[in-house]
Design a protein around this motif. Structure first.
Motif, mmCIF file in Angstrom:
data_model
loop_
_atom_site.group_PDB
_atom_site.id
_atom_site.type_symbol
_atom_site.label_atom_id
_atom_site.label_comp_id
_atom_site.label_asym_id
_atom_site.label_seq_id
_atom_site.Cartn_x
_atom_site.Cartn_y
_atom_site.Cartn_z
ATOM 1 N N ARG A 40 0.825 -1.209 0.000
ATOM 2 C CA ARG A 40 0.000 0.000 0.000
ATOM 3 C C ARG A 40 0.860 1.261 0.000
ATOM 4 O O ARG A 40 0.601 2.204 -0.753
ATOM 5 N N ALA A 43 2.763 1.662 -3.422
ATOM 6 C CA ALA A 43 1.802 2.047 -4.466
ATOM 7 C C ALA A 43 1.450 3.520 -4.343
ATOM 8 O O ALA A 43 1.426 4.258 -5.340
ATOM 9 N N LEU A 50 -2.153 -0.640 -6.267
ATOM 10 C CA LEU A 50 -1.531 -1.541 -5.301
ATOM 11 C C LEU A 50 -1.475 -2.980 -5.809
ATOM 12 O O LEU A 50 -0.598 -3.740 -5.415
#
Length: 129
Positions: A40, A43, A50
């Motif tokens: 997470r 990303a 993600l």
């Protein structure tokens, strides 16, 4: 380590991410046992989906370059890198064959291609030192 992705490239983003992480490990910029950002977090930091990061991490884990722990998160493989196997040599041959064929078609000499490979290899290996 700074991740540089080319969103206009024909190379999929997950593959570019994998290549950047592998280059970081190979150069010594990423050390065994070193933590990588969560799926997470990475990303979000680089502005990609993600699931793309998850795919890159999953493939790197399958190849033995990273470990994914529920508590520790993602870390560079602390127990050593995968070794050269016959399967790896076969995969490498399949990847290099079209590159060599195109170089031949374009008139590149063998020494020139080998010199380029040597330069790339040395450049990566020397980056972390």
């Amino acid at each position: 380590m700074i991740i540089k992705l080319d969103l206009q490239s024909e190379t999929p983003i997950y593959a570019q991410l994998m290549n950047q992480i592998l280059e970081g490990i190979a150069s010594g910029a990423l050390k065994p046992g070193e933590a990588l950002p969560s799926v997470r977090s990475l990303a979000s930091d680089i502005g990609i989906n993600l699931h793309t990061v998850n795919k890159a991490y999953t493939l790197l884990k399958q190849e033995g370059f990273i470990q994914i722990h529920r508590q520790k998160g993602v870390v560079v493989q602390p127990d050593g890198m995968p070794q050269v196997t016959e399967a790896y040599k076969h995969k490498l041959r399949e990847q290099l064959s079209p590159i060599a064929a195109e170089a031949i078609c374009r008139g590149m000499r063998e020494e020139e291609l080998l010199g380029l490979i040597h330069s790339i290899f040395s450049g990566i290996k020397g980056n972390g030192n």
